[in-house]
Scaffold this motif. Structure first.
Motif, PDB file in Angstrom:
ATOM      1  N   MET A  77       0.649  -1.178   0.040  1.00 11.63           N
ATOM      2  CA  MET A  77       0.002   0.037   0.086  1.00 11.63           C
ATOM      3  C   MET A  77       0.781   1.258   0.133  1.00 11.63           C
ATOM      4  O   MET A  77       2.081   1.051   0.054  1.00 11.63           O
ATOM      5  CB  MET A  77      -0.820  -0.038   1.324  1.00 11.63           C
ATOM      6  CG  MET A  77      -0.228  -0.019   2.445  1.00 11.63           C
ATOM      7  SD  MET A  77      -1.254  -0.115   3.752  1.00 11.63           S
ATOM      8  CE  MET A  77      -2.012   1.622   3.629  1.00 11.63           C
ATOM      9  N   LEU A  78       0.147   2.183   0.056  1.00 15.04           N
ATOM     10  CA  LEU A  78       0.901   3.661  -0.272  1.00 15.04           C
ATOM     11  C   LEU A  78       1.903   3.668   0.921  1.00 15.04           C
ATOM     12  O   LEU A  78       2.810   4.558   0.993  1.00 15.04           O
ATOM     13  CB  LEU A  78      -0.010   4.683  -0.270  1.00 15.04           C
ATOM     14  CG  LEU A  78      -0.557   4.928  -1.634  1.00 15.04           C
ATOM     15  CD1 LEU A  78      -1.589   6.084  -1.539  1.00 15.04           C
ATOM     16  CD2 LEU A  78       0.365   5.038  -2.835  1.00 15.04           C
TER      17      LEU A  78
ATOM     18  N   ASP B 278       5.607   1.611   1.278  1.00 16.73           N
ATOM     19  CA  ASP B 278       6.879   1.624   0.464  1.00 16.73           C
ATOM     20  C   ASP B 278       7.916   2.143   1.297  1.00 16.73           C
ATOM     21  O   ASP B 278       8.645   2.985   1.331  1.00 16.73           O
ATOM     22  CB  ASP B 278       6.511   2.952  -0.370  1.00 16.73           C
ATOM     23  CG  ASP B 278       5.605   2.719  -1.550  1.00 16.73           C
ATOM     24  OD1 ASP B 278       4.775   3.766  -1.996  1.00 16.73           O
ATOM     25  OD2 ASP B 278       5.433   1.358  -1.901  1.00 16.73           O
TER      26      ASP B 278
ATOM     27  N   SER C  73       1.460  -4.473  -1.325  1.00 11.25           N
ATOM     28  CA  SER C  73       1.616  -3.348  -0.555  1.00 11.25           C
ATOM     29  C   SER C  73       0.399  -2.188  -0.960  1.00 11.25           C
ATOM     30  O   SER C  73       0.024  -1.764   0.129  1.00 11.25           O
ATOM     31  CB  SER C  73       2.760  -2.584  -0.651  1.00 11.25           C
ATOM     32  OG  SER C  73       3.840  -3.138  -0.512  1.00 11.25           O
ATOM     33  N   TYR C  74      -0.003  -2.149  -2.208  1.00 14.39           N
ATOM     34  CA  TYR C  74      -1.182  -1.206  -2.371  1.00 14.39           C
ATOM     35  C   TYR C  74      -2.444  -1.973  -2.684  1.00 14.39           C
ATOM     36  O   TYR C  74      -3.180  -1.572  -1.604  1.00 14.39           O
ATOM     37  CB  TYR C  74      -0.877  -0.523  -3.770  1.00 14.39           C
ATOM     38  CG  TYR C  74       0.044   0.385  -3.792  1.00 14.39           C
ATOM     39  CD1 TYR C  74      -0.161   1.859  -3.945  1.00 14.39           C
ATOM     40  CD2 TYR C  74       1.654   0.302  -3.380  1.00 14.39           C
ATOM     41  CE1 TYR C  74       0.774   2.804  -3.970  1.00 14.39           C
ATOM     42  CE2 TYR C  74       2.400   1.252  -3.372  1.00 14.39           C
ATOM     43  CZ  TYR C  74       2.172   2.529  -3.567  1.00 14.39           C
ATOM     44  OH  TYR C  74       2.972   3.566  -3.709  1.00 14.39           O
TER      45      TYR C  74
ATOM     46  N   GLY D 254      -4.638  -2.143   0.791  1.00 17.12           N
ATOM     47  CA  GLY D 254      -5.894  -1.473   0.812  1.00 17.12           C
ATOM     48  C   GLY D 254      -6.991  -2.248   0.940  1.00 17.12           C
ATOM     49  O   GLY D 254      -8.045  -1.565   1.482  1.00 17.12           O
TER      50      GLY D 254
ATOM     51  N   ILE E  96      -6.520   1.092  -7.733  1.00 13.74           N
ATOM     52  CA  ILE E  96      -5.079   1.108  -7.599  1.00 13.74           C
ATOM     53  C   ILE E  96      -4.522   0.593  -8.849  1.00 13.74           C
ATOM     54  O   ILE E  96      -3.194   1.033  -8.951  1.00 13.74           O
ATOM     55  CB  ILE E  96      -4.994   0.172  -6.263  1.00 13.74           C
ATOM     56  CG1 ILE E  96      -5.136   1.094  -5.102  1.00 13.74           C
ATOM     57  CG2 ILE E  96      -3.424  -0.122  -6.364  1.00 13.74           C
ATOM     58  CD1 ILE E  96      -5.117   0.332  -3.771  1.00 13.74           C
TER      59      ILE E  96
ATOM     60  N   SER F 267      -2.342   9.295  -6.781  1.00  7.12           N
ATOM     61  CA  SER F 267      -1.856   8.953  -5.325  1.00  7.12           C
ATOM     62  C   SER F 267      -2.613   9.690  -4.363  1.00  7.12           C
ATOM     63  O   SER F 267      -3.239   9.062  -3.366  1.00  7.12           O
ATOM     64  CB  SER F 267      -0.473   9.060  -5.102  1.00  7.12           C
ATOM     65  OG  SER F 267      -0.085  10.620  -5.337  1.00  7.12           O
TER      66      SER F 267
ATOM     67  N   HIS G 195      -5.007   7.669  -1.575  1.00  8.13           N
ATOM     68  CA  HIS G 195      -4.980   8.008  -0.093  1.00  8.13           C
ATOM     69  C   HIS G 195      -6.449   8.407   0.434  1.00  8.13           C
ATOM     70  O   HIS G 195      -6.670   7.764   1.526  1.00  8.13           O
ATOM     71  CB  HIS G 195      -4.066   9.164   0.009  1.00  8.13           C
ATOM     72  CG  HIS G 195      -2.529   8.579   0.344  1.00  8.13           C
ATOM     73  ND1 HIS G 195      -2.352   7.807   1.352  1.00  8.13           N
ATOM     74  CD2 HIS G 195      -1.311   8.746  -0.222  1.00  8.13           C
ATOM     75  CE1 HIS G 195      -1.152   7.473   1.277  1.00  8.13           C
ATOM     76  NE2 HIS G 195      -0.253   8.051   0.128  1.00  8.13           N
TER      77      HIS G 195
ATOM     78  N   TYR H 134      -7.428   4.797   1.827  1.00  8.48           N
ATOM     79  CA  TYR H 134      -6.722   4.806   3.187  1.00  8.48           C
ATOM     80  C   TYR H 134      -7.459   5.619   4.329  1.00  8.48           C
ATOM     81  O   TYR H 134      -7.709   5.386   5.322  1.00  8.48           O
ATOM     82  CB  TYR H 134      -5.308   5.027   2.906  1.00  8.48           C
ATOM     83  CG  TYR H 134      -4.581   3.970   2.110  1.00  8.48           C
ATOM     84  CD1 TYR H 134      -4.765   2.665   2.119  1.00  8.48           C
ATOM     85  CD2 TYR H 134      -4.009   4.424   0.712  1.00  8.48           C
ATOM     86  CE1 TYR H 134      -4.162   1.774   1.258  1.00  8.48           C
ATOM     87  CE2 TYR H 134      -3.517   3.568  -0.041  1.00  8.48           C
ATOM     88  CZ  TYR H 134      -3.460   2.200  -0.004  1.00  8.48           C
ATOM     89  OH  TYR H 134      -2.987   1.199  -0.817  1.00  8.48           O
TER      90      TYR H 134
END
Length: 384
Positions: A1-2, A5, A120-121, A125, A172, A203, A207, A211
């Motif tokens: 996710m953001l 990183d 991650s994203y 998410g 995403i 981005s 977010h 998120y």
């Protein structure tokens, strides 16, 4: 996710708002000389421990659901979805995290980086949206208990989970694809991260729409549910104090809003009712819910879940929201990342302790394992 990183090197100075990427990630240029050996510091050790704990607790609870089919109710579909996503994130991220933190360089190539960023994203998410759906499900059950019992089925829960991942992927994946094709920075210098300077609109949208809104909704839903739960208790107590008289089917009866008992039984779809009028069936169901013994496990679960989300998500959200505009101490980012990673460990523990049927099944599974170990092996006797 953001907020994951993490393939960047923390600089000794605080961040400045001049460069968005370096301000957000505190990136510095890596040395071209590989370290002679792995550096077992506190960060890779902590990441390895979190990785093992996430696999252990989530896989254990998933096995409890697998071994006990009666626990697989519409509500627990969301839990199975969440715990499975936690395991996928751990498998895609944590091993590469540990290796990167040990050697300080990304040497795994673009394909591994794309998989890492996907976990991650997109997957991370999705877990945050899963928490939103669980809170929304509690609102549905508290505010509209009759509608919840009549319409919330396993099929509905499965389709909601499909909608979660569709929503997350639509937002995403396009940005990740464009980053991988055109915007990705040299992995040898900056590590595996999304070049957010080239996709600031995307981005920012991700977010806020995934998120930030997830934490706002989960934390904000708690006082809302608390208010309606308290209001329903007053209505229930007032209804119990009055003499009961069953109205006729044709009477204009106002059904009280009641607090449903959130256990695995009430989360399951109701049995097919006998052929009666809609008003009589609704009245009978209301009386049944009112007369049941009050169960506070669900609200306790929601309390601990909200607290864990607020504690685990807030530090990293504050960092990514304010890093472009102010400086942070170098230790803040890895500390916030570590706190956020604890959410994947807390989720199965909170739900197991809060849902009595799941806890009983877990305890019985442990007792069965102990009994099987204590059982003496039988040696066959040979007679001559």
């Amino acid at each position: 996710m953001l907020i994951s990183d993490n393939h960047s090197q923390m600089t000794p100075n605080a961040t400045t708002p001049t460069d968005y990427t370096s301000a957000l990630l505190n990136v510095s240029i890596f040395s071209t000389v590989s370290p002679p050996a792995a550096q077992w510091t506190a960060v890779p050790i902590f990441t390895l421990i979190i990785f093992l704990l996430v696999l252990l607790v989530n896989a254990t609870v998933l096995y409890v659901f697998y071994a006990n089919p009666h626990l697989r109710t519409p509500f627990t579909i969301y839990l199975i979805n969440l715990f499975s996503a936690n395991i996928i994130i751990a498998l895609l991220q944590n091993p590469l995290d540990v290796l990167f933190e040990l050697y300080g360089r990304w040497t795994f190539g673009h394909v591994a980086c794309s998989l890492y960023l996907y976990g991650s994203y997109a997957v991370s998410g999705g877990t945050m949206v899963c928490h939103v759906v669980i809170s929304a499900n509690r609102i549905w059950a508290i505010v509209f208990p009759l509608h919840y019992r009549l319409h919330h089925s396993k099929r509905v829960a499965v389709w909601i989970c499909v909608g979660i991942w569709g929503y997350v992927h639509v937002l995403i994946v396009p940005g990740l694809v464009m980053d991988g094709l055109w915007y990705r920075q040299p992995l040898e210098k900056l590590g595996c991260q999304v070049n957010m300077e080239t996709q600031t609109a995307w981005s920012g949208a991700v977010h806020w729409l995934i998120y930030n809104i997830a934490e706002i909704f989960v934390v904000g839903a708690y006082p809302f549910i608390w208010y309606f739960r308290k209001k329903s208790r007053k209505v229930t107590n007032l209804s119990d104090s009055k003499p009961s008289s069953k109205p006729s089917d044709e009477a204009n009866t106002t059904l009280p809003r009641v607090d449903t008992i959130i256990s695995l039984e009430t989360m399951a779809p109701p049995a097919p009712p006998k052929p009666r009028s809609d008003r009589a069936r609704a009245y009978s169901m209301t009386i049944t819910i009112i007369k049941q013994k009050e169960n506070t496990h669900a609200f306790t679960m929601l309390t601990f879940l909200t607290c864990s989300v607020a504690l685990c998500w807030t530090p990293i959200m504050v960092f990514y929201g304010l890093a472009p505009y102010m400086g942070f101490p170098p230790v803040f980012y890895p500390l916030a990342r570590g706190i956020y990673a604890l959410q994947a460990v807390a989720d199965p523990i909170v739900f197991t302790l809060a849902l009595r049927e799941v806890w009983n099944a877990f305890v019985e599974m442990g007792r069965s394992m102990v009994r099987s170990k204590r059982r003496p092996s039988t040696v066959p006797t040979v007679t001559t």
